[in-house]
Scaffold this motif. Structure first.
Motif, PDB file in Angstrom:
ATOM      1  N   LYS A  76      19.101  82.840  23.217  1.00 26.80           N
ATOM      2  CA  LYS A  76      20.536  82.547  23.259  1.00 26.80           C
ATOM      3  C   LYS A  76      20.771  81.109  23.721  1.00 26.80           C
ATOM      4  CE  LYS A  76      24.555  83.685  26.151  1.00 26.80           C
ATOM      5  NZ  LYS A  76      24.366  82.663  27.189  1.00 26.80           N
ATOM      6  N   GLU A  77      20.113  80.707  24.797  1.00 22.70           N
ATOM      7  CA  GLU A  77      20.319  79.368  25.318  1.00 22.70           C
ATOM      8  C   GLU A  77      19.778  78.312  24.373  1.00 22.70           C
ATOM      9  OE1 GLU A  77      19.332  78.693  29.334  1.00 22.70           O
ATOM     10  OE2 GLU A  77      20.301  80.518  30.052  1.00 22.70           O
ATOM     11  N   THR A  78      18.680  78.605  23.695  1.00 28.24           N
ATOM     12  CA  THR A  78      18.121  77.664  22.727  1.00 28.24           C
ATOM     13  C   THR A  78      19.096  77.443  21.580  1.00 28.24           C
ATOM     14  OG1 THR A  78      15.852  78.335  23.278  1.00 28.24           O
ATOM     15  CG2 THR A  78      16.182  77.189  21.192  1.00 28.24           C
ATOM     16  N   THR A  79      19.719  78.518  21.108  1.00 25.86           N
ATOM     17  CA  THR A  79      20.702  78.417  20.033  1.00 25.86           C
ATOM     18  C   THR A  79      21.880  77.550  20.457  1.00 25.86           C
ATOM     19  OG1 THR A  79      20.112  80.611  19.189  1.00 25.86           O
ATOM     20  CG2 THR A  79      22.254  79.724  18.525  1.00 25.86           C
ATOM     21  N   ILE A  80      22.358  77.749  21.685  1.00 31.05           N
ATOM     22  CA  ILE A  80      23.477  76.956  22.191  1.00 31.05           C
ATOM     23  C   ILE A  80      23.085  75.493  22.323  1.00 31.05           C
ATOM     24  CG2 ILE A  80      24.912  76.555  24.221  1.00 31.05           C
ATOM     25  CD1 ILE A  80      25.017  79.593  24.602  1.00 31.05           C
ATOM     26  N   ARG A  81      21.904  75.232  22.851  1.00 29.92           N
ATOM     27  CA  ARG A  81      21.454  73.845  23.008  1.00 29.92           C
ATOM     28  C   ARG A  81      21.322  73.152  21.651  1.00 29.92           C
ATOM     29  NH1 ARG A  81      19.236  71.755  27.659  1.00 29.92           N
ATOM     30  NH2 ARG A  81      19.183  73.132  29.473  1.00 29.92           N
ATOM     31  N   ASN A  82      20.798  73.844  20.661  1.00 28.29           N
ATOM     32  CA  ASN A  82      20.664  73.252  19.332  1.00 28.29           C
ATOM     33  C   ASN A  82      22.032  72.911  18.741  1.00 28.29           C
ATOM     34  OD1 ASN A  82      17.870  73.415  19.359  1.00 28.29           O
ATOM     35  ND2 ASN A  82      17.802  75.394  18.322  1.00 28.29           N
ATOM     36  N   ALA A  83      23.030  73.758  19.033  1.00 29.83           N
ATOM     37  CA  ALA A  83      24.381  73.512  18.529  1.00 29.83           C
ATOM     38  C   ALA A  83      25.041  72.321  19.229  1.00 29.83           C
ATOM     39  CB  ALA A  83      25.235  74.761  18.699  1.00 29.83           C
ATOM     40  N   LEU A  84      24.511  71.929  20.375  1.00 35.60           N
ATOM     41  CA  LEU A  84      25.105  70.847  21.160  1.00 35.60           C
ATOM     42  C   LEU A  84      24.314  69.541  21.087  1.00 35.60           C
ATOM     43  CD1 LEU A  84      26.065  72.897  24.352  1.00 35.60           C
ATOM     44  CD2 LEU A  84      27.693  71.734  22.827  1.00 35.60           C
ATOM     45  N   VAL A 143      32.142  81.199  25.157  1.00 35.94           N
ATOM     46  CA  VAL A 143      33.012  82.303  25.558  1.00 35.94           C
ATOM     47  C   VAL A 143      33.003  83.397  24.497  1.00 35.94           C
ATOM     48  CG1 VAL A 143      34.506  80.842  26.962  1.00 35.94           C
ATOM     49  CG2 VAL A 143      35.056  81.187  24.563  1.00 35.94           C
ATOM     50  N   THR A 144      33.146  84.627  24.949  1.00 42.03           N
ATOM     51  CA  THR A 144      33.127  85.770  24.031  1.00 42.03           C
ATOM     52  C   THR A 144      34.411  86.595  24.094  1.00 42.03           C
ATOM     53  OG1 THR A 144      32.026  87.109  25.737  1.00 42.03           O
ATOM     54  CG2 THR A 144      30.614  85.977  24.128  1.00 42.03           C
ATOM     55  N   ARG A 145      35.316  86.266  25.001  1.00 42.72           N
ATOM     56  CA  ARG A 145      36.542  87.037  25.159  1.00 42.72           C
ATOM     57  C   ARG A 145      37.760  86.181  24.853  1.00 42.72           C
ATOM     58  NH1 ARG A 145      35.497  90.391  30.773  1.00 42.72           N
ATOM     59  NH2 ARG A 145      33.634  91.526  30.093  1.00 42.72           N
ATOM     60  N   LEU A 161      37.318  74.043  19.968  1.00 48.09           N
ATOM     61  CA  LEU A 161      36.234  74.756  19.291  1.00 48.09           C
ATOM     62  C   LEU A 161      35.243  73.781  18.680  1.00 48.09           C
ATOM     63  CD1 LEU A 161      34.961  77.370  18.124  1.00 48.09           C
ATOM     64  CD2 LEU A 161      36.491  77.101  16.158  1.00 48.09           C
ATOM     65  N   LEU A 162      33.979  73.994  18.998  1.00 50.36           N
ATOM     66  CA  LEU A 162      32.909  73.196  18.416  1.00 50.36           C
ATOM     67  C   LEU A 162      32.183  73.985  17.329  1.00 50.36           C
ATOM     68  CD1 LEU A 162      31.465  70.431  18.665  1.00 50.36           C
ATOM     69  CD2 LEU A 162      29.848  71.537  20.222  1.00 50.36           C
ATOM     70  N   LYS A 163      31.891  75.274  17.637  1.00 52.68           N
ATOM     71  CA  LYS A 163      31.162  76.076  16.663  1.00 52.68           C
ATOM     72  C   LYS A 163      31.258  77.556  17.021  1.00 52.68           C
ATOM     73  CE  LYS A 163      26.710  76.144  14.222  1.00 52.68           C
ATOM     74  NZ  LYS A 163      25.363  75.531  14.150  1.00 52.68           N
ATOM     75  N   ASN A 164      31.339  78.403  16.013  1.00 51.45           N
ATOM     76  CA  ASN A 164      31.253  79.848  16.219  1.00 51.45           C
ATOM     77  C   ASN A 164      29.785  80.258  16.228  1.00 51.45           C
ATOM     78  OD1 ASN A 164      34.107  80.777  16.165  1.00 51.45           O
ATOM     79  ND2 ASN A 164      34.078  79.893  14.110  1.00 51.45           N
ATOM     80  N   LEU A 165      29.419  81.097  17.200  1.00 51.96           N
ATOM     81  CA  LEU A 165      28.043  81.564  17.320  1.00 51.96           C
ATOM     82  C   LEU A 165      28.033  83.077  17.449  1.00 51.96           C
ATOM     83  CD1 LEU A 165      26.638  78.994  19.937  1.00 51.96           C
ATOM     84  CD2 LEU A 165      26.344  78.924  17.458  1.00 51.96           C
ATOM     85  N   GLU A 189      29.925  88.156  19.027  1.00 54.14           N
ATOM     86  CA  GLU A 189      30.358  86.861  18.525  1.00 54.14           C
ATOM     87  C   GLU A 189      31.114  86.110  19.613  1.00 54.14           C
ATOM     88  OE1 GLU A 189      32.656  87.458  15.029  1.00 54.14           O
ATOM     89  OE2 GLU A 189      30.942  88.129  13.818  1.00 54.14           O
ATOM     90  N   GLY A 190      31.028  84.793  19.570  1.00 59.05           N
ATOM     91  CA  GLY A 190      31.726  83.977  20.546  1.00 59.05           C
ATOM     92  C   GLY A 190      31.965  82.589  20.022  1.00 59.05           C
ATOM     93  N   GLU A 191      32.601  81.775  20.836  1.00 63.94           N
ATOM     94  CA  GLU A 191      32.925  80.407  20.465  1.00 63.94           C
ATOM     95  C   GLU A 191      32.318  79.422  21.453  1.00 63.94           C
ATOM     96  OE1 GLU A 191      37.090  79.793  19.931  1.00 63.94           O
ATOM     97  OE2 GLU A 191      37.215  81.112  18.177  1.00 63.94           O
ATOM     98  N   LEU A 192      31.705  78.400  20.918  1.00 66.61           N
ATOM     99  CA  LEU A 192      31.174  77.305  21.735  1.00 66.61           C
ATOM    100  C   LEU A 192      32.272  76.253  21.814  1.00 66.61           C
ATOM    101  CD1 LEU A 192      28.736  76.121  23.232  1.00 66.61           C
ATOM    102  CD2 LEU A 192      27.999  75.110  21.068  1.00 66.61           C
ATOM    103  N   LEU A 193      32.773  76.026  23.023  1.00 70.83           N
ATOM    104  CA  LEU A 193      33.879  75.089  23.241  1.00 70.83           C
ATOM    105  C   LEU A 193      33.371  73.825  23.935  1.00 70.83           C
ATOM    106  CD1 LEU A 193      36.538  77.616  24.615  1.00 70.83           C
ATOM    107  CD2 LEU A 193      36.101  76.983  22.242  1.00 70.83           C
ATOM    108  N   PHE A 194      34.095  72.730  23.699  1.00 70.07           N
ATOM    109  CA  PHE A 194      33.671  71.445  24.291  1.00 70.07           C
ATOM    110  C   PHE A 194      34.889  70.654  24.716  1.00 70.07           C
ATOM    111  CE2 PHE A 194      31.912  67.130  24.371  1.00 70.07           C
ATOM    112  CZ  PHE A 194      30.703  67.361  25.026  1.00 70.07           C
ATOM    113  N   LYS A 195      34.735  69.932  25.805  1.00 67.64           N
ATOM    114  CA  LYS A 195      35.815  69.071  26.302  1.00 67.64           C
ATOM    115  C   LYS A 195      35.237  67.710  26.695  1.00 67.64           C
ATOM    116  CE  LYS A 195      39.301  68.835  29.966  1.00 67.64           C
ATOM    117  NZ  LYS A 195      39.879  69.515  31.142  1.00 67.64           N
TER     118      LYS A 195
END
Length: 210
Positions: free
Chosen positions: A122-130, A178-180, A194-198, A204-210
């Motif tokens: 899970k964390e690897t997927t998030i890191r790759n998306a970022l 976030v998933t909720r 929103l940066l990407k849906n994962l 399912e959840g959303e990867l958000l960025f600020k």
């Protein structure tokens, strides 16, 4: 990093070693019903105690690793008592998705081999998306004392994290997964986009960025 609210009863600062157990309790309460953790840690009503044991072990090892790697553990205090906590890590730190070998060993013994590898995936997927975001901060946990929810503590804590990001000239921003829906609305109201849906298995959840 220290900020105060209008009545000076609250302050945002790095937590102390004495407050690690309080932080763990707040995170446990906030993430007990997290859909990703429930799936990875094999939640079931029939075996609730086993799930809760694995969740406590995960949170304990995560906090220990954050502390040892000197990653930001930021607290919101009221009258010197911890009421909210946020755990973040900088992407170029040594706190990689595979973690230290002793972290993996401890987590495998408490949560299980399959569960540990699923969390790492899970964390690897998030890191790759970022990857394209450069050197960012990632918000791993945020929790508010249930007795103080609805009073704006989470928002004030996030603004303390804004100060943390802005104080680091090399940082490009901060990300959160976030998933909720209510959490999605909360973070977007604080400037996240929103940066990407994962998705992870059925969650399912959303990867958000600020």
């Amino acid at each position: 990093m220290t900020t105060t609210m209008q009545d000076d009863a609250y302050s945002v600062q790095y937590i102390t070693a004495e407050d690690i157990s309080v932080a763990a309790s707040l995170i446990y309460q906030a993430y007990h019903d997290d859909p990703v953790l429930q799936q990875v840690l094999n939640y079931s009503e029939q075996n609730l105690s086993a799930y809760e044991k694995r969740l406590r072990a995960l949170i304990r090892e995560e906090l220990n690793t954050f502390w040892q790697d000197k990653q930001p553990l930021v607290g919101l205090y009221r009258n010197e008592r911890l009421k909210a906590v946020a755990c973040v890590f900088e992407s170029n730190s040594q706190l990689q998705a595979q973690r230290y070998w002793h972290w993996r060993l401890k987590l495998m013994l408490s949560a299980g081999y399959l569960q540990t590898n699923q969390l790492i995936e899970k964390e690897t997927t998030i890191r790759n998306a970022l990857k394209e975001q450069g050197n960012y901060y990632f918000l791993a946990f945020i929790a508010v004392d249930p007795h103080f929810q609805g009073q704006g503590l989470g928002r004030h804590l996030l603004r303390g994290l804004d100060d943390l990001v802005q104080s680091n000239a090399a940082a490009t921003g901060i990300a959160v997964f976030v998933t909720r829906h209510q959490h999605n609305t909360f973070f977007k109201s604080e400037g996240f986009s929103l940066l990407k849906n994962l998705s992870f298995n059925s969650v399912e959840g959303e990867l958000l960025f600020k």
